[in-house]
Design a protein around this motif. Structure first.
Motif, short mmCIF file in Angstrom:
data_model
loop_
_atom_site.label_atom_id
_atom_site.label_comp_id
_atom_site.label_asym_id
_atom_site.label_seq_id
_atom_site.Cartn_x
_atom_site.Cartn_y
_atom_site.Cartn_z
N THR A 1 28.33 32.01 -69.44
CA THR A 1 27.19 31.90 -68.23
C THR A 1 27.70 33.10 -66.73
O THR A 1 26.56 34.32 -66.68
CB THR A 1 27.06 30.60 -67.62
OG1 THR A 1 27.93 29.89 -67.14
CG2 THR A 1 25.90 29.99 -68.81
N TYR B 1 23.87 31.19 -73.22
CA TYR B 1 23.78 31.05 -72.57
C TYR B 1 23.06 29.50 -72.10
O TYR B 1 24.05 28.95 -71.52
CB TYR B 1 22.56 32.18 -71.64
CG TYR B 1 22.18 31.77 -70.22
CD1 TYR B 1 23.76 32.06 -69.21
CD2 TYR B 1 21.19 30.83 -69.57
CE1 TYR B 1 23.78 31.82 -67.55
CE2 TYR B 1 21.10 30.98 -68.27
CZ TYR B 1 22.25 31.47 -67.67
OH TYR B 1 21.12 31.34 -65.99
N GLU C 1 32.40 29.20 -64.00
CA GLU C 1 30.84 28.95 -64.55
C GLU C 1 29.91 28.17 -63.41
O GLU C 1 28.94 28.24 -63.09
CB GLU C 1 30.72 27.92 -65.82
CG GLU C 1 32.23 29.17 -66.33
CD GLU C 1 30.94 30.24 -67.63
OE1 GLU C 1 30.29 28.80 -68.43
OE2 GLU C 1 30.59 31.03 -67.17
N VAL D 1 27.49 36.26 -68.90
CA VAL D 1 26.19 37.18 -68.50
C VAL D 1 25.89 37.26 -66.94
O VAL D 1 24.99 38.89 -66.60
CB VAL D 1 25.24 36.09 -69.27
CG1 VAL D 1 23.66 36.22 -69.27
CG2 VAL D 1 25.96 35.53 -70.39
N ARG E 1 25.64 26.67 -73.00
CA ARG E 1 26.65 26.58 -72.14
C ARG E 1 26.67 26.08 -71.24
O ARG E 1 27.10 25.12 -70.37
CB ARG E 1 27.03 28.00 -71.60
CG ARG E 1 28.15 28.39 -73.17
CD ARG E 1 28.89 27.79 -73.73
NE ARG E 1 30.23 27.64 -73.13
CZ ARG E 1 31.76 28.72 -73.50
NH1 ARG E 1 31.20 29.51 -74.16
NH2 ARG E 1 31.86 28.18 -72.31
N GLU F 1 21.24 34.57 -74.97
CA GLU F 1 19.80 33.57 -74.06
C GLU F 1 19.92 31.81 -75.06
O GLU F 1 20.50 31.41 -74.06
CB GLU F 1 18.83 34.15 -74.37
CG GLU F 1 17.82 33.40 -73.71
CD GLU F 1 16.55 33.43 -73.56
OE1 GLU F 1 15.45 33.07 -74.16
OE2 GLU F 1 16.36 34.51 -72.72
#
Length: 823
Positions: free
Chosen positions: A754, A391, A439, A757, A394, A388
């Motif tokens: 990201t 994330y 991204e 994720v 980034r 997290e």
């Protein structure tokens, strides 16, 4: 001083309308009937706007000048409408586009100049010991790092005030200045902070003087450090604008600006906060002597059914942080929901305080962090705090690399925070362009990723698309799956076809494969190149990485062609893709060693595969190259094998059992025969996720639990000094970054995280139809997860799982909401 450049005749019209024969018609057609000499071997007209359509007319007798084949061609909005062998009269049917193509001042920042020459030209009353830094204030980059630096400052100026000016070179009508104010006082690193006053002035040519702009309004009212500060004023037409900064002389602080933008129009930037029982407005910042002395803090006042919040500051991690004071002076705690800009719900606990409303006391507030770019990014709430935290980091890192270029070009994403000599125009490096687009596709403001895709589609110079291997068409199509803008992606089709054709000079027909050196595959000093005389540049060959990327691009172009209803193009690129897929499997897969390998091109008449497994051999799955009829999954056995790629901070880029493996470096660049590179780890994570979801009929050589293990390792790798951080490459076995040079490698944008994720771990899978598949790969031990503020084809999507129903208060289980409706 009178007759020069006399505007008393036509010429451009004679050339276009008569010589080149562009003849507008009264109906929805255009006649092209050139009067050019028969001896001409070529001519081209482009960027011609006719009834809302972009027109291009070319003639090429040999097909070599423009690379589009022999003969005369007419394109309408990048679609070929006419093809003739010779120059002749043709009629082109046109569909009028009812679009206002006039330049709108509100969409342009008139101060931006990434070229560092000509106009607009910045200059200042005083500049610190780096004279060139005045250009950094208009280079389109916004970030607030102490290092790497990107700012103008008046450090060590002897005066109480200094100014920063922009000369536009010609009159512009402007009405606001946007200042990204730098402060290293907030972060405890230096003595540059908010000015005590900022005053906008404009230059009056007739009077040869500077005049204060009228009706100046600052938002926020008091300068906010490391943040956007806007000064709006009555519109004025002028050739120059400057801002006078008054520094805090009492504390011996100086002023710094990471970017100065000058706009004609800009919407109000006043923040509005909405609470469940009223509206929080009218922000007014104050300093608090009891709030650590470095933070702007807020005040809550009782206003009947509503409360008022003010105050935020930027902390060292680059997040907006709001300090919310307790709004209930009663005997019991109360909990209220706080919605920030109607986007993100935060739970804030207001505790009673004997001092009543708005008491400035360190013991009477709670901290609420709202990530940088909070109006643009999807929020997540998951049990794994490493993932997290990285994330959100980034996203803040991506913001450092968003760069405004020029009016009409918009934004791009850089690889390095500072330009390097081998970049193309505007600092473009296409090596990680695909990563950037994957991204940025999740940003709510879809213009950012579209601007960046356009940068490549326009082919700014000979290197921008064809320097390094790339998968930009594949990434652009996958961005379309998120934003759903069919018209935009179809408009890019012709450009991506041209870009694909550029790679023909790297194609070997006898094998049906593309060749490239590891260096131009973005991987110097690889196991393939260190075996040659030129360990850095050598090893030209057929790589599973580059060929898989070209396969992905071909598939994407075929799908774009289907959207454009171009059956011929769809058939052509589907055929290209399938032939390339077969060649990759036939020539680069070793059935005995169960892996995809590099094949050297030089001195290799037997087409022997490399003696070493490289991490690039795991790339093909992310592009769906392996044939589902056969089981290639044993390749993933090497991923966690200590003799393969299974290192502490891996995967390594070369198998550890190889004699060419070297993970011993502690600094320097650019070794790909052992170190852990986020660039490659991101690819491999995507391959593992694709294998788990697409190759379900095969014996699983890797599990969802192992995917999570790999992602967790990737997150832990992205730390430095106990804070999230990414540089170029990391030691495979030690807890340190290897390639991490000062003012160069910081926050390196060369990979995804990201997207891994959102798309892979949390399983948000965009579809080509009007559906969305949710298929998380999260551990079974997780008791909750939340994704919100996610924009999918114009819809707000929220995904939550709550095993007890207590965390989010919506009941047990997994729920998906579209525009606040549970679906």
């Amino acid at each position: 001083n009178h007759s020069e450049h006399y505007a008393h005749s036509t010429f451009t019209d004679n050339v276009l309308h008569e010589l080149l024969g562009i003849l507008p018609q009264t109906d929805n057609s255009l006649i092209v009937d050139p009067l050019v000499p028969k001896t001409w071997s070529y001519f081209s007209v482009e960027n011609l706007l006719y009834r809302g359509n972009n027109i291009t007319v070319i003639y090429d007798s040999t097909g070599e000048r423009y690379g589009s084949g022999k003969g005369m061609r007419v394109y309408v909005s990048d679609h070929e409408m006419v093809h003739k062998d010779t120059v002749q009269r043709v009629v082109v049917n046109i569909t009028p586009v009812d679009t206002d193509h006039s330049l709108r001042h509100g969409s342009a920042n008139f101060a931006a100049n990434p070229y560092r020459k000509g106009y607009p030209r910045p200059y200042a009353s005083f500049t610190d010991n780096n004279p060139g830094c005045v250009w950094q204030a208009v280079d389109g980059r916004v970030f607030y790092d102490y290092v790497p630096s990107n700012r103008w400052s008046n450090w060590q100026s002897g005066g109480a005030s200094d100014w920063l000016a922009v000369d536009f070179g010609r009159p512009k009508e402007v009405s606001s200045v946007r200042l990204y104010v730098y402060s290293d006082v907030v972060t405890g690193e230096g003595r540059t902070d908010c000015p005590t006053k900022m005053l906008v002035q404009y230059y009056v040519i007739d009077g040869n003087k500077w005049v204060d702009a009228e009706s100046q309004t600052a938002s926020p009212v008091q300068c906010s450090p490391n943040n956007l500060n806007v000064i709006a004023f009555k519109a004025v037409k002028t050739t120059q604008i400057r801002v006078v900064f008054t520094r805090n002389v009492a504390k011996d602080y100086y002023c710094g600006i990471t970017e100065m933008e000058v706009w004609s129009e800009w919407p109000s930037v006043a923040d509005t906060y909405e609470a469940e029982d009223g509206v929080i407005t009218d922000a007014e910042l104050e300093r608090s002597a009891t709030a650590s002395g470095e933070a702007y803090v807020g005040r809550l006042d009782n206003k009947g059914s509503s409360v008022e919040l003010s105050g935020f500051y930027v902390n060292k991690s680059g997040d907006y942080k709001m300090r919310v004071f307790y709004a209930n002076a009663g005997a019991q705690d109360s909990v209220h929901g706080l919605v920030v800009n109607q986007l993100h719900t935060l739970e804030v606990k207001y505790r009673p305080t004997a001092s009543g409303w708005g008491h400035f006391d360190d013991n009477t507030y709670v901290d609420v962090s709202v990530p940088l770019l909070y109006e643009n990014i999807p929020f997540i709430d998951i049990p794994d705090k490493h993932i997290e935290d990285v994330y959100y980091y980034r996203w803040s890192s991506l913001k450092r690399h968003l760069r405004y270029l020029t009016a009409g070009t918009g934004y791009m994403i850089t690889e390095f925070v500072h330009d390097v000599g081998y970049s193309a125009k505007f600092g473009v490096i296409n090596a990680a362009g695909g990563h950037h687009i994957y991204e940025a596709r999740w940003l709510r403001d879809t213009s950012l990723v579209k601007d960046y895709i356009n940068v490549y589609a326009r082919q700014l110079d000979s290197r921008s698309n064809h320097q390094y291997s790339e998968w930009i068409a594949d990434a652009a199509y996958n961005a379309y799956l998120v934003n759903g803008d069919k018209n935009f992606i179809v408009s890019q089709l012709a450009s991506f076809r041209r870009t694909y054709d550029l790679w023909a000079d790297h194609f070997e027909p006898s094998l049906g494969l593309y060749y490239i050196s590891p260096e131009w595959d973005a991987q110097e000093y690889s196991a393939a190149s260190v075996q040659t005389k030129d360990k850095y540049h050598g090893g030209v060959g057929y790589r599973p990485s580059h060929n898989s990327e070209m396969y992905g691009n071909a598939v994407a172009i075929a799908r774009m062609s289907a959207l454009a209803d171009d059956k011929d193009s769809e058939r052509e690129f589907n055929d290209i893709a399938q032939r390339l897929r077969a060649a990759i499997i036939e020539h680069l897969w070793d059935p005995n060693r169960q892996f995809f390998y590099h094949m050297q091109r030089e001195n290799n008449t037997n087409h022997t595969l490399l003696d070493t497994r490289e991490e690039v051999g795991l790339y093909p799955w992310r592009f769906s190259v392996p044939d589902e009829r056969h089981n290639y999954s044993l390749a993933f056995d090497q991923l966690f094998n200590p003799e393969g790629f299974g290192t502490r901070y891996g995967p390594s880029t070369c198998e550890t059992r190889s004699k060419w493996y070297d993970g011993s470096q502690r600094s320097g660049c650019c070794w790909w025969n052992g170190n852990s590179w986020p660039y490659s780890t991101a690819h491999v994570l995507s391959s593992v996720a694709a294998h788990l979801r697409q190759y379900t009929s095969q014996n699983p050589a890797v599990t969802a639990a192992q995917y999570y293990q790999l992602l967790e390792t990737y997150a832990i790798t992205q730390y430095k000094d106990n804070k999230p951080y990414v540089a170029e490459c990391h030691s495979p076995g030690g807890d340190f970054w290897v390639c991490d040079s000062r003012n160069h490698s910081e926050h390196y944008a060369h990979s995804t995280f990201t997207d891994n994720v959102l798309h892979e771990l949390l399983g948000i899978l965009p579809q080509p139809d009007y559906t969305l598949v949710i298929d998380p790969l999260v551990p079974k031990t997780w008791s909750y997860l939340l994704v919100e503020n996610l924009l999918y084809r114009g819809n707000n999507v929220t995904i939550m799982y709550d095993s007890t129903g207590e965390r989010y208060g919506k009941g047990k289980g997994m729920r998906v909401y579209v525009n606040d409706h549970e679906v």
